[in-house]
Design a protein around this motif. Sequence first.
Motif, PDB file in Angstrom:
ATOM      1  N   ALA A   1       2.726 -48.847 -90.936  1.00  0.00           N
ATOM      2  CA  ALA A   1       1.932 -48.610 -89.738  1.00  0.00           C
ATOM      3  C   ALA A   1       2.596 -49.242 -88.524  1.00  0.00           C
ATOM      4  O   ALA A   1       2.406 -48.794 -87.401  1.00  0.00           O
ATOM      5  CB  ALA A   1       0.517 -49.164 -89.926  1.00  0.00           C
ATOM      6  N   CYS A   2       3.392 -50.278 -88.719  1.00  0.00           N
ATOM      7  CA  CYS A   2       4.100 -50.956 -87.641  1.00  0.00           C
ATOM      8  C   CYS A   2       5.500 -50.405 -87.444  1.00  0.00           C
ATOM      9  O   CYS A   2       6.283 -50.973 -86.695  1.00  0.00           O
ATOM     10  CB  CYS A   2       4.174 -52.453 -87.939  1.00  0.00           C
ATOM     11  N   ALA A   3       5.831 -49.330 -88.108  1.00  0.00           N
ATOM     12  CA  ALA A   3       7.177 -48.777 -88.055  1.00  0.00           C
ATOM     13  C   ALA A   3       7.473 -48.178 -86.683  1.00  0.00           C
ATOM     14  O   ALA A   3       6.590 -47.690 -85.991  1.00  0.00           O
ATOM     15  CB  ALA A   3       7.356 -47.720 -89.136  1.00  0.00           C
ATOM     16  N   VAL A   4       8.747 -48.233 -86.318  1.00  0.00           N
ATOM     17  CA  VAL A   4       9.230 -47.715 -85.038  1.00  0.00           C
ATOM     18  C   VAL A   4       9.944 -46.389 -85.292  1.00  0.00           C
ATOM     19  O   VAL A   4      10.756 -46.294 -86.210  1.00  0.00           O
ATOM     20  CB  VAL A   4      10.210 -48.733 -84.404  1.00  0.00           C
ATOM     21  N   PRO A   5       9.670 -45.366 -84.480  1.00  0.00           N
ATOM     22  CA  PRO A   5      10.392 -44.104 -84.660  1.00  0.00           C
ATOM     23  C   PRO A   5      11.829 -44.220 -84.149  1.00  0.00           C
ATOM     24  O   PRO A   5      12.104 -44.957 -83.204  1.00  0.00           O
ATOM     25  CB  PRO A   5       9.583 -43.106 -83.831  1.00  0.00           C
ATOM     26  N   GLY A   6      12.729 -43.488 -84.780  1.00  0.00           N
ATOM     27  CA  GLY A   6      14.119 -43.522 -84.360  1.00  0.00           C
ATOM     28  C   GLY A   6      14.899 -42.360 -84.941  1.00  0.00           C
ATOM     29  O   GLY A   6      14.329 -41.388 -85.437  1.00  0.00           O
TER      30      GLY A   6
ATOM     31  N   ARG B   1      12.789 -44.960 -93.421  1.00  0.00           N
ATOM     32  CA  ARG B   1      12.215 -43.803 -94.106  1.00  0.00           C
ATOM     33  C   ARG B   1      12.455 -42.564 -93.259  1.00  0.00           C
ATOM     34  O   ARG B   1      12.236 -42.571 -92.046  1.00  0.00           O
ATOM     35  CB  ARG B   1      10.710 -44.019 -94.295  1.00  0.00           C
ATOM     36  N   CYS B   2      12.914 -41.497 -93.878  1.00  0.00           N
ATOM     37  CA  CYS B   2      13.122 -40.221 -93.196  1.00  0.00           C
ATOM     38  C   CYS B   2      11.763 -39.597 -92.889  1.00  0.00           C
ATOM     39  O   CYS B   2      10.873 -39.575 -93.744  1.00  0.00           O
ATOM     40  CB  CYS B   2      13.939 -39.289 -94.096  1.00  0.00           C
ATOM     41  N   THR B   3      11.614 -39.090 -91.659  1.00  0.00           N
ATOM     42  CA  THR B   3      10.353 -38.440 -91.282  1.00  0.00           C
ATOM     43  C   THR B   3      10.522 -36.978 -90.903  1.00  0.00           C
ATOM     44  O   THR B   3       9.528 -36.274 -90.760  1.00  0.00           O
ATOM     45  CB  THR B   3       9.670 -39.179 -90.117  1.00  0.00           C
ATOM     46  N   GLY B   4      11.773 -36.514 -90.713  1.00  0.00           N
ATOM     47  CA  GLY B   4      11.938 -35.106 -90.387  1.00  0.00           C
ATOM     48  C   GLY B   4      13.311 -34.760 -89.860  1.00  0.00           C
ATOM     49  O   GLY B   4      14.162 -35.615 -89.674  1.00  0.00           O
ATOM     50  N   PRO B   5      13.501 -33.459 -89.593  1.00  0.00           N
ATOM     51  CA  PRO B   5      14.803 -32.970 -89.146  1.00  0.00           C
ATOM     52  C   PRO B   5      15.008 -33.155 -87.647  1.00  0.00           C
ATOM     53  O   PRO B   5      14.061 -33.349 -86.890  1.00  0.00           O
ATOM     54  CB  PRO B   5      14.726 -31.486 -89.479  1.00  0.00           C
ATOM     55  N   THR B   6      16.273 -33.070 -87.240  1.00  0.00           N
ATOM     56  CA  THR B   6      16.607 -33.016 -85.815  1.00  0.00           C
ATOM     57  C   THR B   6      17.340 -31.728 -85.493  1.00  0.00           C
ATOM     58  O   THR B   6      17.656 -31.482 -84.343  1.00  0.00           O
ATOM     59  CB  THR B   6      17.492 -34.209 -85.389  1.00  0.00           C
ATOM     60  N   ASN B   7      17.650 -30.935 -86.512  1.00  0.00           N
ATOM     61  CA  ASN B   7      18.338 -29.659 -86.274  1.00  0.00           C
ATOM     62  C   ASN B   7      17.774 -28.580 -87.189  1.00  0.00           C
ATOM     63  O   ASN B   7      17.148 -28.870 -88.204  1.00  0.00           O
ATOM     64  CB  ASN B   7      19.856 -29.804 -86.457  1.00  0.00           C
TER      65      ASN B   7
ATOM     66  N   GLU C   1      11.550 -43.567 -89.415  1.00  0.00           N
ATOM     67  CA  GLU C   1      10.722 -44.704 -89.026  1.00  0.00           C
ATOM     68  C   GLU C   1      11.371 -45.910 -89.661  1.00  0.00           C
ATOM     69  O   GLU C   1      11.864 -45.838 -90.781  1.00  0.00           O
ATOM     70  CB  GLU C   1       9.295 -44.550 -89.539  1.00  0.00           C
ATOM     71  N   TYR C   2      11.373 -47.028 -88.923  1.00  0.00           N
ATOM     72  CA  TYR C   2      11.994 -48.228 -89.459  1.00  0.00           C
ATOM     73  C   TYR C   2      11.203 -49.464 -89.074  1.00  0.00           C
ATOM     74  O   TYR C   2      10.464 -49.460 -88.081  1.00  0.00           O
ATOM     75  CB  TYR C   2      13.451 -48.365 -88.983  1.00  0.00           C
ATOM     76  N   ASN C   3      11.352 -50.485 -89.870  1.00  0.00           N
ATOM     77  CA  ASN C   3      10.834 -51.813 -89.534  1.00  0.00           C
ATOM     78  C   ASN C   3      11.683 -52.846 -90.247  1.00  0.00           C
ATOM     79  O   ASN C   3      12.407 -52.543 -91.202  1.00  0.00           O
ATOM     80  CB  ASN C   3       9.341 -51.946 -89.861  1.00  0.00           C
ATOM     81  N   GLU C   4      11.616 -54.064 -89.758  1.00  0.00           N
ATOM     82  CA  GLU C   4      12.408 -55.121 -90.374  1.00  0.00           C
ATOM     83  C   GLU C   4      11.818 -55.447 -91.734  1.00  0.00           C
ATOM     84  O   GLU C   4      10.617 -55.569 -91.888  1.00  0.00           O
ATOM     85  CB  GLU C   4      12.446 -56.366 -89.478  1.00  0.00           C
ATOM     86  N   ALA C   5      12.688 -55.537 -92.724  1.00  0.00           N
ATOM     87  CA  ALA C   5      12.250 -55.782 -94.109  1.00  0.00           C
ATOM     88  C   ALA C   5      12.021 -57.261 -94.346  1.00  0.00           C
ATOM     89  O   ALA C   5      12.557 -58.102 -93.701  1.00  0.00           O
ATOM     90  CB  ALA C   5      13.285 -55.253 -95.076  1.00  0.00           C
TER      91      ALA C   5
END
Length: 129
Positions: A20-25, A70-76, A125-129
């Motif tokens: 829930a605290c993950a940052v999109p990237g 974690r992968c959330t989707g495509p960019t192409n 999405e990412y967050n510090e582990a």
Amino acid sequence: MGPERVIILAVIASSLISMACAVPGIATFSNPTPLPSACYGSQVPSTLFAAVNPDLYNNGTACGRRYRIRCTGPTNENVPQPCRNGEVVVTIVDLCIACQPDQFDLSAEAFSRIADPNAARIRIEYNEA
């Protein structure tokens, strides 16, 4: 409620809170991975590593930090469903000078754990582990 159920609920809750605290990237990958790295030279700590954008790298203070991605989707459009189930934890080993804010350049092995390498670039999405 028994202690086993409390432990199970705590694990589930912590997983939900961390994502829930993950940052999109964005994530890309380099193949072959360029070595030596700025943080570890040619002795990188594992095959699951990444270079990060200048903001996250922060003059080398990110060296050794671990991020859950974690992968959330495509960019192409070429690979409309690139994501594989799960996530990967990577160690930061280098600066990616050409990366944009919130972009990770993953090792080929790290990228392939979460996405089809044919995609080459994915939303994460990412967050510090």
